[in-house]
Design an enzyme around this catalytic site. Structure first.
Site, PDB file in Angstrom:
ATOM      1  N   ASP A 105       0.820  -1.222   0.000  1.00 60.98           N
ATOM      2  CA  ASP A 105       0.000   0.000   0.000  1.00 60.98           C
ATOM      3  C   ASP A 105       0.850   1.266   0.000  1.00 60.98           C
ATOM      4  OD1 ASP A 105      -2.337  -1.673   0.341  1.00 60.98           O
ATOM      5  OD2 ASP A 105      -1.774  -1.821   2.451  1.00 60.98           O
ATOM      6  N   LYS A 137       2.611   2.064  -5.094  1.00 60.96           N
ATOM      7  CA  LYS A 137       3.342   1.534  -6.239  1.00 60.96           C
ATOM      8  C   LYS A 137       2.635   1.795  -7.554  1.00 60.96           C
ATOM      9  CE  LYS A 137       3.514  -2.621  -4.516  1.00 60.96           C
ATOM     10  NZ  LYS A 137       3.036  -2.309  -3.154  1.00 60.96           N
ATOM     11  N   GLY A 162      -4.051  -4.569  -4.591  1.00 60.16           N
ATOM     12  CA  GLY A 162      -4.699  -3.529  -5.377  1.00 60.16           C
ATOM     13  C   GLY A 162      -3.797  -2.340  -5.653  1.00 60.16           C
ATOM     14  N   HIS A 163      -3.853  -1.838  -6.867  1.00 56.93           N
ATOM     15  CA  HIS A 163      -3.135  -0.626  -7.253  1.00 56.93           C
ATOM     16  C   HIS A 163      -4.148   0.382  -7.764  1.00 56.93           C
ATOM     17  CE1 HIS A 163       0.831  -3.029  -8.044  1.00 56.93           C
ATOM     18  NE2 HIS A 163       0.555  -2.867  -6.780  1.00 56.93           N
ATOM     19  N   GLN A 169       2.317  -6.222  -3.254  1.00 54.51           N
ATOM     20  CA  GLN A 169       2.519  -6.237  -1.807  1.00 54.51           C
ATOM     21  C   GLN A 169       3.759  -5.427  -1.408  1.00 54.51           C
ATOM     22  OE1 GLN A 169       2.051  -9.748  -3.124  1.00 54.51           O
ATOM     23  NE2 GLN A 169      -0.121  -9.552  -2.861  1.00 54.51           N
TER      24      GLN A 169
END
Length: 430
Positions: free
Chosen positions: A13, A16, A40-41, A224
């Site tokens: 988080d 990225k 998630g991005h 991650q």
């Protein structure tokens, strides 16, 4: 021209998605090398929000080749859905812009069922898994019973692979009180999805080698964060794959010599989702303020993130294990308005000072943060695009972070918007 690996240097988080998207303008190929659709991005481009969990962040840019490498575990049904969602937003995705490694292992519905059953089973320590089957899919990979993307192209091979997998899974399911797997239903579902995903299958290792030899720039994207690495993270509260930069090579079929620059993404404070140790965690008004200002909720799960002060000892540790050449410091603007800031520089373990977090779980639980304080700033840093736009105290904070983690800042992000970035060192030109 340099090839760059982007890794999260905390518990994930870190931002990225934005950084990879920003760097992808300079890259020709963007390759995802580990994890699954549990990471998630979020990208914000010209006010439009894109939420990705499996596709590489570079997919939203035209004229690039996006790659899902063999180090990823792939849910083929999720891939189809995510492609469809992006197409609805005007993103063109074809076999010319997306390639998936033929040898990528698949996540099946039985993996998610097993994941969730274990996490809810009485007497089992909860890991904080997303329940999407990532861990069980990696277990099948190393247990040599995985179904890989290439297996979908041959009916006899697919049946043999399914039978081998079910011999293991049905025994596990009995122990957890689950019904046996519907073999015919699983085979039918795999045959149906095969036509939608096989057009993207290809020899990723070969294509990457050809692109590298022709001088193309490759950006390797991790998911991650390094503190969730299966070997170097806060075990057992970790993900099921190697997250550190070395995985970029094995997770795509490239040799380690192809990696020229490792960029670690680091948030200006610290967050964590799920269970596990968190020495600098704040259960007070400051922690609440960080979470609210930083909008700290998981992209995939919606879970509230735990928040705390910046932990320089942990980031120094992950910079070493990933061989980080420079960091991208994100969310500096979230610290705007704090009168006093704290940085964790080490730990007190039963009266002994440590400059790193030990691997023993009981020792980690007893570690207490050792802080140094710095003055905050009242001015806004949001949207700053040069050092001249930053308050003096914000610059001092950044410089102190560099000293403590023993690694320079290469980029500084001051908002979710793509262009609100201060470039210090271009990783592709280093």
């Amino acid at each position: 021209m340099a090839n760059v690996v982007v890794v999260g240097a905390q518990w994930g988080d870190e931002g990225k998605g934005k950084i990879v998207d920003w760097l992808s303008e300079r890259a020709d190929v963007i390759a995802r090398f580990q994890g699954g659709h549990n990471a998630g991005h979020t990208l914000v481009i010209d006010g439009q929000v894109f939420k990705l969990s499996l596709l590489p962040s570079g997919i939203v840019r035209g004229g690039k080749l996006s790659i899902i490498g063999n180090g990823v575990v792939l849910d083929p049904w999720h891939l189809v859905r995510e492609i469809a969602e992006l197409r609805e937003k005007g993103v063109e995705i074809t076999p010319e812009t997306l390639m998936v490694a033929e040898n990528v292992p698949l996540i099946l519905p039985i993996h998610g069922e097993l994941d969730r059953a274990r996490e809810s089973h009485n007497g089992v320590v909860k890991i904080g898994t997303t329940g999407r089957g990532i861990g069980p899919a990696y277990e099948d990979k190393v247990g040599r019973r995985a179904i890989r993307l290439a297996d979908l192209s041959d009916a006899k091979t697919l049946e043999a692979r399914v039978d081998r997998a079910l011999a293991h899974h049905d025994a596990l399911r009995r122990g957890l009180g689950l019904d046996p797997v519907d073999r015919d239903g699983l085979l039918a579902a795999l045959r149906e999805v095969a036509d939608e995903v096989l057009p993207y299958a290809g020899p990723v290792w070969k294509v990457l080698d050809e692109r590298r030899r022709s001088g193309k720039r490759i950006l390797f994207e991790g998911a991650q964060g390094a503190l969730l690495d299966i070997d170097f993270g806060t075990y057992p509260f970790v993900t099921s794959s190697n997250v550190i930069a070395g995985q970029a090579a094995t997770g795509t079929g490239m040799g380690p010599g192809a990696i020229d620059f490792v960029l670690g993404i680091v948030k200006a404070y610290t967050t964590r989702v799920g269970e596990g140790p968190f020495p600098s965690e704040l259960d007070d008004a400051d922690g609440q303020r960080l979470g609210e200002r930083g909008r700290e909720f998981g992209t995939v799960t919606g879970r509230k993130r735990r928040c705390g002060w910046f932990d320089a000892a942990l980031v120094r540790q992950t910079c070493a294990t990933s061989g980080v050449n420079g960091i991208a410091l994100t969310k500096l603007d979230v610290l705007d308005g704090f009168e006093t800031l704290r940085i964790c520089t080490g730990y007190d373990l039963d009266g002994e000072r440590l400059d790193h977090l030990p691997f023993a779980a009981d020792a980690q639980a007893r570690c207490r943060p050792i802080y140094e304080e710095m003055p905050g700033w009242s001015e806004s840093t949001e949207g700053a695009r040069s050092w001249a736009d930053l308050p003096a105290e914000a610059i001092k904070y950044v410089r102190r972070v560099e000293e403590l983690i023993q690694c320079p800042v290469a980029l500084l992000s001051t908002s979710p918007e793509r262009e609100d970035t201060i470039l210090v060192t271009d990783p592709f030109e280093d």
